[in-house]
Design a protein around this motif. Structure first.
Motif, short mmCIF file in Angstrom:
data_model
loop_
_atom_site.label_atom_id
_atom_site.label_comp_id
_atom_site.label_asym_id
_atom_site.label_seq_id
_atom_site.Cartn_x
_atom_site.Cartn_y
_atom_site.Cartn_z
N ILE A 221 10.10 -3.73 -3.65
CA ILE A 221 9.61 -3.97 -2.30
C ILE A 221 10.14 -2.93 -1.32
O ILE A 221 9.41 -2.45 -0.43
CB ILE A 221 10.00 -5.39 -1.84
CG1 ILE A 221 9.32 -6.44 -2.69
CG2 ILE A 221 9.63 -5.61 -0.37
CD1 ILE A 221 9.82 -7.85 -2.43
N SER A 222 11.40 -2.56 -1.46
CA SER A 222 12.06 -1.70 -0.48
C SER A 222 11.74 -0.23 -0.65
O SER A 222 11.58 0.49 0.35
CB SER A 222 13.58 -1.89 -0.54
OG SER A 222 13.93 -3.23 -0.31
N PHE A 223 11.63 0.24 -1.89
CA PHE A 223 11.53 1.68 -2.13
C PHE A 223 10.28 2.09 -2.92
O PHE A 223 9.53 2.95 -2.47
CB PHE A 223 12.78 2.17 -2.88
CG PHE A 223 14.07 1.73 -2.27
CD1 PHE A 223 14.34 2.02 -0.94
CD2 PHE A 223 15.02 1.04 -3.00
CE1 PHE A 223 15.54 1.62 -0.36
CE2 PHE A 223 16.22 0.63 -2.43
CZ PHE A 223 16.47 0.93 -1.11
N ILE A 224 10.08 1.46 -4.07
CA ILE A 224 9.04 1.94 -4.98
C ILE A 224 7.64 1.74 -4.40
O ILE A 224 6.84 2.69 -4.33
CB ILE A 224 9.17 1.26 -6.35
CG1 ILE A 224 10.52 1.60 -6.99
CG2 ILE A 224 8.02 1.68 -7.26
CD1 ILE A 224 10.77 0.94 -8.32
N LEU A 225 7.33 0.52 -3.97
CA LEU A 225 5.98 0.26 -3.46
C LEU A 225 5.66 1.03 -2.17
O LEU A 225 4.59 1.65 -2.08
CB LEU A 225 5.78 -1.24 -3.26
CG LEU A 225 5.76 -2.10 -4.53
CD1 LEU A 225 5.41 -3.53 -4.20
CD2 LEU A 225 4.79 -1.54 -5.54
N PRO A 226 6.54 1.00 -1.14
CA PRO A 226 6.21 1.81 0.05
C PRO A 226 6.01 3.29 -0.27
O PRO A 226 5.09 3.93 0.26
CB PRO A 226 7.42 1.59 0.97
CG PRO A 226 7.98 0.28 0.56
CD PRO A 226 7.77 0.22 -0.93
N GLY A 227 6.87 3.83 -1.17
CA GLY A 227 6.73 5.24 -1.52
C GLY A 227 5.44 5.54 -2.26
O GLY A 227 4.72 6.49 -1.93
N LEU A 228 5.13 4.71 -3.27
CA LEU A 228 3.91 4.95 -4.05
C LEU A 228 2.66 4.72 -3.23
O LEU A 228 1.68 5.47 -3.34
CB LEU A 228 3.92 4.04 -5.28
CG LEU A 228 4.92 4.38 -6.38
CD1 LEU A 228 4.78 3.39 -7.54
CD2 LEU A 228 4.72 5.80 -6.88
#
Length: 507
Positions: A403-410
């Motif tokens: 939720i914090s890093f992978i999804l926003p980045g992708l």
């Protein structure tokens, strides 16, 4: 050709040439109601939970200097993830932003996995809050009565979980996150009391007799430091509610949403650092995972334990809100068949043709069934399981990192691709607005009353080309940084899972 929404800004009858432009993607028919302060309060309450009490222990493993740097780094990376979410929301209709909506225009067939991870993560955190209530309330009662109470049920954890569920249930049925601003304010007041309590004992110095050694620069070693790393990284997780904040905020301008992120992350980081340093200096390396439990028994310490109970009680609905939305998205999900029309620049894969449909809320029946199911299942889990440390460790390592890093980045990396129809449409609108702003400025400077066609012919300039180039450079840099954030999240997930596995094996 300029959109109707743009041309409508001219000739307003008052002689003003400033364009009252509103991009159609923001859905002029939708208007948020939440204030800036309400958004910050709810977001800070989502960030700061009972985990603030474990910060002194994390600092003890890292040393003060490294610990403060890790807290600041964790806040910066989490804040960047929130910022990417706000940028992604620009590609969606006003009021419809969600992980599910972004999945539909980026990774449609993987959206069910994303939402399932979010639902499990929020459900697990909610259950942990109920367990904290059941564990602390017997000690709170004993502290207030000065010993064992006359009635045995007052020290029964099952009774207190049931009793507090009667307060949590009506709060969990509120549809809008903005409706929880008053309970969030009460939770922040509890956090304020806990911070004051830690500062009071530090200034008073009544814990110095049993204080252990202090690490300023040194650390306890690689393994203890890595074991505390997830505590600081996941302490800033609030991304599950960011889209609700963006949907409900009254003024969703870039400056306003960015200031909400800055104020929330900055306030949380300041609180964490203050509690971590003063708590650690109070007990040294003898500090435990719950600093409030280490203070001498007394009225103020008992009130502190009660404050923790109130804090987690009012934080539960903030976990139920995104959990319900993600469960609804999982139930709605259907595999998306490939179609030639999917890449049409005038069609939104979730909302249909642009601007002709508002986001559809859950029906009252569906809303009630999902909320009731989440409440019942979390209640059963809290009543039957007394400890979820191992489960939450793995859920946090996977769910919080995603939720914090992978999804926003992708999501941002995919949706901001130059080949993305959504990105091309957004850039076209932004360029049109930039051209119209330059035209308006040229007319205002020259005092010309020429028509728009004449002004448009004189608008292009070297300055406009330079500004366009700068905007393009910033977009490319942001896109590269979003990919770096996703890679960073994957590394954090791997390190956290390995650390948890080693910890479980050693015990």
């Amino acid at each position: 050709m300029v959109d109707d929404d743009v041309t409508a800004g001219y000739g307003n009858g008052e002689g003003s040439r400033a364009p009252l432009w509103r991009p159609r993607r923001k859905n002029a028919g939708y208007q948020g109601q939440a204030s800036w302060a309400s958004s910050v309060i709810n977001l800070v309450n989502t960030i700061i939970g009972a985990g603030v009490l474990a910060m002194p222990l994390a600092i003890s493993h890292m040393g003060i200097v490294l610990g403060v740097l890790v807290v600041l780094w964790s806040g910066i990376t989490a804040g960047f993830g929130l910022y990417l979410q706000s940028r992604c929301a620009q590609y969606l209709e006003r009021g419809s932003a969600s992980f599910f909506a972004l999945s539909q225009i980026t990774y449609p067939n993987a959206s069910v996995v994303f939402d399932a991870a979010i639902a499990i993560k929020c459900f697990g955190v909610g259950v942990s809050y109920l367990i904290i209530i059941g564990d602390l309330m017997p000690a709170v009662v004993q502290g207030f009565v000065g010993g064992e109470p006359d009635y045995d049920f007052l020290v029964d954890r099952h009774f207190w979980v049931t009793a507090f569920m009667l307060i949590i249930i009506p709060l969990s049925y509120l549809r809008r996150l903005d409706s929880l601003k008053y309970t969030s304010f009460a939770a922040l007041a509890c956090i304020g009391y806990l911070v004051v309590l830690v500062l009071y004992h530090f200034i008073k110095g009544d814990t110095m007799a049993d204080r252990g050694p202090i690490r300023i620069i040194q650390w306890a070693g690689a393994v203890p430091t890595l074991s505390s790393l997830p505590v600081t990284i996941f302490a800033f997780t609030c991304h599950q509610n960011m889209f609700s904040i963006l949907n409900e905020i009254r003024d969703n301008s870039h400056f306003n949403t960015t200031s909400v992120i800055f104020a929330s992350i900055g306030g949380a980081a300041s609180t964490y650092i203050l509690v971590a340093i003063t708590g650690y200096l109070s007990f040294g390396n003898s500090v435990s995972g719950n600093i409030i439990g280490m203070y001498p028994p007394g009225l103020w310490a008992t009130i502190g334990r009660a404050a923790i109970v109130i804090l987690v009680m009012f934080s539960y609905p903030l976990q139920c809100h995104p959990c319900r939305a993600s469960v609804d998205a999982v139930l709605r999900w259907r595999p998306k068949a490939s179609s030639r029309n999917d890449n049409s620049p005038h069609r939104h894969p979730l909302l249909g043709s642009r601007g002709n449909r508002a986001p559809e809320p859950m029906s009252d029946l569906r809303f009630s069934v999902i909320t009731t199911s989440v409440l019942i299942l979390s209640y059963i889990a809290a009543m039957t399981v007394s400890s979820l440390e191992a489960v939450l460790a793995y859920v946090g390592s996977t769910g919080s990192t995603s939720i914090s890093f992978i999804l926003p980045g992708l999501f941002y990396y995919r949706i901001s691709s130059p080949d993305s129809p959504s990105h091309q449409r957004l850039m076209k609108e932004d360029d049109e607005v930039g051209d119209d702003d330059e035209i308006s400025s040229t007319q205002a400077d020259d005092g010309s009353d020429d028509n728009d066609h004449q002004a448009r012919e004189t608008a292009p300039s070297d300055g406009g080309i330079v500004r366009h180039g700068r905007r393009q450079w910033r977009r490319n840099l942001l896109r590269k940084m979003s990919l770096a954030l996703a890679v960073y999240g994957a590394l954090v997930m791997i390190v956290s899972l390995v650390t948890n596995s080693v910890f479980v094996a050693s015990n």
